[in-house]
Design an enzyme around this catalytic site. Structure first.
Site, PDB file in Angstrom:
ATOM      1  CB  SER A 138     -16.323 -14.466 -22.189  1.00  0.00           C
ATOM      2  OG  SER A 138     -15.984 -15.725 -22.680  1.00  0.00           O
TER       3      SER A 138
ATOM      4  CE  LYS B 288     -14.354 -15.856 -26.013  1.00  0.00           C
ATOM      5  NZ  LYS B 288     -14.282 -15.593 -25.425  1.00  0.00           N
TER       6      LYS B 288
END
Ligand code: ADP
Length: 633
Positions: free
Chosen positions: A544, A587
């Site tokens: 990611s 996030k």
């Protein structure tokens, strides 16, 4: 939000008292377990913790009577007169009738005062007669003789009454030879045992110690402890935590499944129980096991082969009106089952929102319902006036005791939110939160307006706890005669992958005019590359971060500064597409917490975003979309 309107859960109907109706979101698993029990098949339930594995088995256990006739039985242990170390255990159909037996009494009749008086008088008369035959100056000796005779008579009386009592007792105790009842089973049993508890699972023979319990000389058949496999005869044996099952226990269970009987022997080799072994005892049970996803690899292949149904429980469901109603049903169940205060409508909405967070998407609801149950119980304690620290210290997940209600209190959205944000509902979350608290002090992550070459802010999720964090990624590229790549806190795989991508994509971006022509050669094969995940939690893996790392490499390679007011997450492919990543909400939260005004995420993840307030969320589909946003040239 829900199909019914209400102010508090008080207005909602009572949930069904049957546990089987209370299981939420696992219809398929429930159906398979029911079918396994009906057809006498073994099953294994696999899934995340707290999705209802034990609950389903318990629920099926409640309705075992519905699965046809059951013959009650009892288990007795008898001595083996030919070999006392080989006691005999029998399973007998029907109900156990206890035979009342008279224990022999020890009758000690103390002589009555009247008897004693007569004896005294006789003794005195006898001594008088003796004294009369003696000369007068022997008076002192006469007194001594009198008292001696009295004492001898008294002693004879007491001793003879004791002898009389002994005579009425049998010489051998027949109770040592009597059979004992080990277990009585009146309805179809569901017996639960943990995989690591060998004695509980397979039974044992108690030690015969010098003193203590059982007392020395207790015959072997009275020291037998039946195992869960035997108690589950004609019913279900539920074994959880299969990861912890020792290999030799797996072999015993396999034998029990095949032979439908297994002897009991002493498990401790240092104990006198170890020399004892019974005949094979019937144990015809349906085996249901449960564990986490990977636990099945800890089981031996022959045992896995004996399991007919392998069921994987779901850990999330779609966020539909019907399923939100199910979450509401779950809330009402938890309130009733745990005697909690009622909840306001807003608090219920907050629980749904948390269910989305825990599922990692706006489009999904978590089925890790134990976590939600903990949040509800803790929010209840908070509503009752307890402090967060106090709740954390005293909270017991399994045997939670609600606080005594004084007056009417409702669990409000604020209570729910506070518990969720504090992370106290999950151990893993607490570890992650503590880590961030301790670590943030050393971090120099400050969003700013001064663009820098080779520096970018990436996003990560820490551990299983699901707490997002920002990592500073720094790349430096030097001309070198000894080309090499130096990595700090970044795994070789993403680094290698990102370098290749950066090299290929930067050439493409220059060729199609998205990036300015470089001032010098951009061949990476003659350079020394340093990539660092600055002050990160641990070596970061997963792809990611590839978009972020790749941009930092391009920036360092072409010496074009990157803006410093944004954080970015996304995985990159060779054609420059930005692919979806996990943990998007955590996030975004992290980027907000560090004060970033903008966050770039894969467009494919937009569907997962729950909270959009407080930060500009920029969706990106390709690297081309990102270039003009992030580079300062
Ligand atoms: P597991 O065995 O999967 O770890 P449990 O069955 O012990 O999970 O679940 C713990 C608690 O969480 C249950 O007692 C119940 O309160 C709640 N719970 C978990 N899953 C469900 C479910 N599918 N439906 C309703 N409640 C659930």
């Amino acid at each position: 939000m829900f199909s019914v309107k209400f102010k508090t859960t008080e207005e909602l109907p009572e949930p069904s008292p049957r546990l089987i109706d209370q299981v939420i979101g696992q219809d398929e698993a429930v159906k398979i377990v029911l079918s396994a029990v009906k057809n006498k098949r073994n099953a294994i339930l696999l899934g995340e913790p707290g999705v209802g594995k034990s609950m389903i088995v318990k629920a099926v256990g409640e309705i075992l009577d519905e699965f046809g006739e059951f013959t009650p039985y009892y288990v007795i242990a008898k001595p083996n007169l030919k070999n006392m170390e080989r006691p005999i255990v029998e399973v007998i159909d029907g109900y156990y009738k206890e035979k009342k037996k008279e224990l022999p009494k020890i009758n000690f009749n103390a002589p009555s005062p009247f008897t004693l008086l007569i004896v005294m008088i006789i003794a005195i008369l006898v001594s008088q007669m003796i004294i009369k035959t003696m000369p007068a100056d022997y008076l002192l000796a006469a007194v001594a003789i009198t008292s001696m005779i009295v004492l001898i008579f008294g002693f004879i009386i007491v001793f003879s009454s004791l002898l009389g009592a002994r005579a009425s007792m049998p010489s051998v105790s027949p109770s040592d030879l009597e059979p004992v009842l080990l277990y009585e089973c009146k309805k179809r049993p569901l017996v639960r045992a943990s995989a690591y508890n060998v004695t509980r699972l397979l039974g044992d023979v108690k030690h015969c110690p010098l003193g203590g319990k059982p007392p020395l000389g207790t015959p072997p058949h009275k020291r037998i402890i039946l195992g869960a496999i035997h108690e589950a005869h004609r019913g279900i044996l539920y074994v959880d935590e299969i990861k912890t099952m020792p290999l030799e226990v797996q072999d015993y269970i396999l034998t029990a499944l095949q032979d439908k009987k297994l002897p009991i022997s002493g498990r401790n080799p240092n104990s006198s129980g170890a020399t004892v072994e019974t005949n094979p005892i019937p144990c015809d049970f349906i085996l249901i096991m449960s564990g986490n996803m990977d636990d099945i690899y800890n089981l031996r292949a022959p045992l896995v082969d004996r399991i007919d149904y392998k069921i994987v429980l779901k850990d999330k469901m779609d966020n539909t009106l019907e399923n939100r109603d199910k979450i509401l049903q779950f809330i009402v169940q938890e309130i009733r089952n745990n005697k909690l205060n009622h909840m306001t409508y807003e608090a219920c909405c907050e629980i749904v929102k948390i269910a989305q967070y825990l599922a990692g998407s706006k489009d999904k609801l978590t089925l890790r319902l134990r976590l939600l149950a903990n949040i509800i119980k803790m929010a209840n304690d908070l509503a009752m006036g307890k402090e967060i620290e106090e709740i954390l210290k005293n909270f017991k997940d399994k045997d939670y005791k609600p606080l005594e209600k004084k007056g009417k209190v409702y669990i409000d959205a604020e209570h729910v939110r506070k518990v969720f944000e504090s992370g106290i509902y999950s151990m893993e979350k607490q570890v992650a939160i503590n880590y961030i608290k301790n670590f943030k002090r050393y971090k120099h992550i400050v969003p700013n307006d001064t663009p820098k070459v080779g520096v970018i802010y990436g996003l990560a999720v820490l551990g299983r706890g699901g707490v997002g964090d920002v990592t500073k990624i720094v790349v430096q590229i030097l001309e070198s005669k000894n080309p090499a790549t130096h990595l700090l806190n970044i795994s070789g795989d993403i680094a290698k992958h990102s370098i290749t991508l950066a090299s290929a994509l930067s050439k493409k971006l220059i060729a199609n005019g998205k990036l300015p022509l470089p001032k010098k050669d951009i061949d990476l094969s003659d350079k020394e590359i340093y990539i660092q995940f600055s002050q990160s939690y641990s070596k970061i893996d997963g792809d990611s971060a590839t978009a972020a790392v790749c941009l930092a490499i391009i920036s360092a390679l072409l010496e074009i500064p990157l803006k410093q007011d944004f954080a970015i997450t996304g995985s990159l492919d060779l054609t420059g597409n930005i692919l979806a990543v996990g943990g998007i909400n955590e996030k975004i939260e992290a980027a907000k917490r560090y004060g970033f005004k903008r966050v770039i995420i894969p467009e494919a993840n937009m569907i997962d975003v729950i909270e959009r307030e407080g930060i500009e969320i920029i969706p990106a589909k390709t690297l081309d979309d990102i270039i003009p946003l992030v580079f300062d040239y």
